[in-house]
Design a protein around this motif. Structure first.
Motif, PDB file in Angstrom:
ATOM      1  N   GLN A  65      29.795  47.134  85.748  1.00 52.19           N
ATOM      2  CA  GLN A  65      30.708  45.893  85.505  1.00 52.19           C
ATOM      3  C   GLN A  65      30.042  44.541  85.060  1.00 52.19           C
ATOM      4  N   GLY A  66      28.807  44.993  84.913  1.00 49.42           N
ATOM      5  CA  GLY A  66      27.079  44.148  85.409  1.00 49.42           C
ATOM      6  C   GLY A  66      26.932  43.397  86.091  1.00 49.42           C
ATOM      7  N   ALA A  67      27.343  43.806  87.545  1.00 46.97           N
ATOM      8  CA  ALA A  67      27.001  43.348  88.814  1.00 46.97           C
ATOM      9  C   ALA A  67      25.707  44.387  90.045  1.00 46.97           C
ATOM     10  N   GLY A  68      25.363  45.664  89.392  1.00 49.68           N
ATOM     11  CA  GLY A  68      25.068  46.813  90.394  1.00 49.68           C
ATOM     12  C   GLY A  68      24.481  46.252  91.620  1.00 49.68           C
ATOM     13  N   ASN A  69      25.410  47.168  92.284  1.00 49.51           N
ATOM     14  CA  ASN A  69      25.675  47.374  93.647  1.00 49.51           C
ATOM     15  C   ASN A  69      24.980  48.561  94.616  1.00 49.51           C
ATOM     16  N   LEU A  70      23.301  48.780  94.911  1.00 46.62           N
ATOM     17  CA  LEU A  70      23.084  49.386  95.357  1.00 46.62           C
ATOM     18  C   LEU A  70      23.124  50.069  96.733  1.00 46.62           C
ATOM     19  N   ASN A  71      23.608  48.930  97.453  1.00 46.68           N
ATOM     20  CA  ASN A  71      23.752  48.887  98.760  1.00 46.68           C
ATOM     21  C   ASN A  71      24.506  50.678  99.787  1.00 46.68           C
ATOM     22  N   LEU A  72      25.436  51.069  99.484  1.00 47.62           N
ATOM     23  CA  LEU A  72      26.332  51.404 100.021  1.00 47.62           C
ATOM     24  C   LEU A  72      25.142  52.917  99.628  1.00 47.62           C
ATOM     25  N   TYR A  73      24.933  53.358  97.731  1.00 49.62           N
ATOM     26  CA  TYR A  73      23.798  54.486  98.298  1.00 49.62           C
ATOM     27  C   TYR A  73      22.297  54.792  99.020  1.00 49.62           C
ATOM     28  N   ILE A  74      22.150  53.473  99.052  1.00 49.28           N
ATOM     29  CA  ILE A  74      20.925  53.096  99.544  1.00 49.28           C
ATOM     30  C   ILE A  74      21.379  53.236 101.226  1.00 49.28           C
ATOM     31  N   VAL A  75      22.274  53.297 102.057  1.00 48.97           N
ATOM     32  CA  VAL A  75      22.726  53.397 103.153  1.00 48.97           C
ATOM     33  C   VAL A  75      22.764  54.984 103.585  1.00 48.97           C
ATOM     34  N   THR A  76      23.591  55.259 102.707  1.00 46.21           N
ATOM     35  CA  THR A  76      23.904  57.057 102.478  1.00 46.21           C
ATOM     36  C   THR A  76      23.348  56.981 102.564  1.00 46.21           C
ATOM     37  N   GLN A  77      21.675  57.170 101.296  1.00 47.26           N
ATOM     38  CA  GLN A  77      20.485  57.722 101.646  1.00 47.26           C
ATOM     39  C   GLN A  77      19.724  58.068 103.164  1.00 47.26           C
ATOM     40  N   PHE A  78      19.395  56.903 102.907  1.00 46.75           N
ATOM     41  CA  PHE A  78      18.160  56.174 103.965  1.00 46.75           C
ATOM     42  C   PHE A  78      19.169  56.139 105.586  1.00 46.75           C
ATOM     43  N   TYR A  79      19.442  55.757 105.742  1.00 43.06           N
ATOM     44  CA  TYR A  79      20.830  55.830 107.160  1.00 43.06           C
ATOM     45  C   TYR A  79      21.137  57.153 107.654  1.00 43.06           C
ATOM     46  N   SER A  80      21.039  58.362 106.461  1.00 43.65           N
ATOM     47  CA  SER A  80      21.532  59.573 106.663  1.00 43.65           C
ATOM     48  C   SER A  80      20.008  60.294 107.684  1.00 43.65           C
ATOM     49  N   ILE A  81      18.867  59.697 106.907  1.00 41.81           N
ATOM     50  CA  ILE A  81      18.077  60.471 107.652  1.00 41.81           C
ATOM     51  C   ILE A  81      17.376  60.097 108.963  1.00 41.81           C
ATOM     52  N   LEU A  82      17.375  58.355 109.576  1.00 44.37           N
ATOM     53  CA  LEU A  82      17.349  58.000 109.998  1.00 44.37           C
ATOM     54  C   LEU A  82      18.348  58.216 111.178  1.00 44.37           C
ATOM     55  N   LEU A  83      19.819  58.151 110.960  1.00 42.17           N
ATOM     56  CA  LEU A  83      20.379  59.955 111.880  1.00 42.17           C
ATOM     57  C   LEU A  83      20.396  61.085 112.399  1.00 42.17           C
ATOM     58  N   MET A  84      19.463  61.475 111.080  1.00 38.76           N
ATOM     59  CA  MET A  84      18.858  62.712 111.402  1.00 38.76           C
ATOM     60  C   MET A  84      17.779  62.870 112.554  1.00 38.76           C
ATOM     61  N   LEU A  85      17.314  61.530 112.443  1.00 36.98           N
ATOM     62  CA  LEU A  85      16.108  61.423 113.392  1.00 36.98           C
ATOM     63  C   LEU A  85      16.532  61.582 114.063  1.00 36.98           C
ATOM     64  N   TRP A  86      17.253  60.410 115.142  1.00 36.92           N
ATOM     65  CA  TRP A  86      17.854  60.511 116.118  1.00 36.92           C
ATOM     66  C   TRP A  86      18.327  61.256 116.825  1.00 36.92           C
ATOM     67  N   ILE A  87      19.297  62.564 115.980  1.00 33.09           N
ATOM     68  CA  ILE A  87      19.845  63.641 116.606  1.00 33.09           C
ATOM     69  C   ILE A  87      18.685  64.311 117.168  1.00 33.09           C
ATOM     70  N   SER A  88      18.206  64.564 116.352  1.00 29.32           N
ATOM     71  CA  SER A  88      16.403  65.782 116.630  1.00 29.32           C
ATOM     72  C   SER A  88      15.740  65.202 118.131  1.00 29.32           C
ATOM     73  N   PHE A  89      16.010  63.944 118.119  1.00 28.97           N
ATOM     74  CA  PHE A  89      15.585  63.511 119.290  1.00 28.97           C
ATOM     75  C   PHE A  89      16.102  63.836 120.530  1.00 28.97           C
ATOM     76  N   ARG A  90      17.771  63.026 120.017  1.00 30.50           N
ATOM     77  CA  ARG A  90      17.905  63.332 121.159  1.00 30.50           C
ATOM     78  C   ARG A  90      19.143  64.831 121.827  1.00 30.50           C
ATOM     79  N   PHE A  91      18.990  65.733 120.774  1.00 31.47           N
ATOM     80  CA  PHE A  91      19.897  67.119 121.494  1.00 31.47           C
ATOM     81  C   PHE A  91      19.106  68.115 120.699  1.00 31.47           C
ATOM     82  N   PRO A  92      18.607  69.051 121.693  1.00 29.93           N
ATOM     83  CA  PRO A  92      17.672  69.966 121.305  1.00 29.93           C
ATOM     84  C   PRO A  92      18.066  71.187 120.185  1.00 29.93           C
ATOM     85  N   SER A  93      17.471  72.019 119.492  1.00 33.43           N
ATOM     86  CA  SER A  93      18.284  72.905 118.824  1.00 33.43           C
ATOM     87  C   SER A  93      18.720  73.960 119.416  1.00 33.43           C
TER      88      SER A  93
END
Length: 261
Positions: free
Chosen positions: A165-193
């Motif tokens: 459309q001529g107005a690229g928007n990476l925001n959702l992709y960036i959040v999906t990628q980097f927020y998922s990583i941060l969420l994995m890190l937080w879960i790993s701190f809070r919950f033992p395997s």
């Protein structure tokens, strides 16, 4: 635990909403201008294309391991065999990255980049689902997997559609990628395997970070190594090694009986 899960859900909703509300961030055109553009044996951008074979090795090793585990009557890798589903999707995504990334690097463009990003996004959310299964709750992790995969696919398709459309928007992709990583890190701190070698997730996140640094320093690494290997080629190798680390740990781990819930 329910309170923490609700907190994750609320924060995730807010993060995604903010990502959609922020001004669009388009794909820089110079992103496709990689440092190592040498051709060899008729293959353009040879190192960036061929280095993707490392994903085929790692993903293939993961799929073969899961097949062997499912044939073992007394396997100790998973408390319930259905827990292997996120890992199966992860390894299939790693294999798909071989072809998607090779296709993109053969002739870099936004249209081809979509096929590179789709399997990568799926791999990340599959690992998030596996983390939830391992540390929080089997049912919740598996129940969320389809929704996470849909979100990953939509984040890439939405970016590609906005580019058209001529107005690229990476925001959702960036959040999906980097927020998922941060969420994995937080879960790993809070919950033992529930399994031994549970701390492996930290090494995967560190390797992911190193891969991103290598990607950012593509040209600098290429110059520093006297044009032997570029940062982007190194990114592929580091990311493929991270996937193989998961295979290695799954092959070694067992149920940690003291942490069974």
């Amino acid at each position: 635990m329910n309170r923490q899960l609700w907190l994750i859900a609320v924060i995730s909703f807010i993060v995604i909403s903010v990502a959609l509300a922020l001004p669009p961030l388009s794909q820089p055109l110079d992103y496709h201008e990689f440092a190592d553009q040498r051709s060899f044996m008729g293959i353009p951008n040879f190192n960036d294309v061929v280095s993707n074979l490392a994903f085929l090795f790692s993903g293939g090793a993961g799929v073969m391991l899961l097949l062997r585990i499912n044939q073992r009557p007394s396997q100790k890798t998973f408390q319930q065999l259905q827990e292997c589903i996120p890992y199966g999707l992860l390894f299939l995504g790693v294999i798909a990255t071989t072809f998607g990334s090779s296709y993109y690097h053969w002739m870099p463009s936004n249209d081809r980049l979509m096929w590179d990003r789709l399997p990568i996004a799926i791999c990340i959310v599959a690992l998030l689902s596996a983390t939830l299964v391992d540390r929080v709750n089997i049912r919740i992790g598996l129940w969320l997997l389809p929704s996470l995969v849909v979100l990953a696919i939509v984040s890439v398709l939405y970016w590609h559609w906005t580019e058209l459309q001529g107005a690229g928007n990476l925001n959702l992709y960036i959040v999906t990628q980097f927020y998922s990583i941060l969420l994995m890190l937080w879960i790993s701190f809070r919950f033992p395997s529930r399994y031994t070698h549970g701390s492996f997730i930290y090494s995967i996140i560190i390797l992911y970070g190193l891969a991103k640094v290598a990607e950012t320093l593509d040209r600098e690494i290429f110059t520093l190594t006297h044009y032997w290997i570029s940062g982007h080629t190194l990114k592929h190798l580091i990311a493929a090694y991270a996937a193989y680390r998961i295979v290695y740990v799954l092959n070694k781990r067992s149920i940690e009986t003291r942490k069974l819930r």
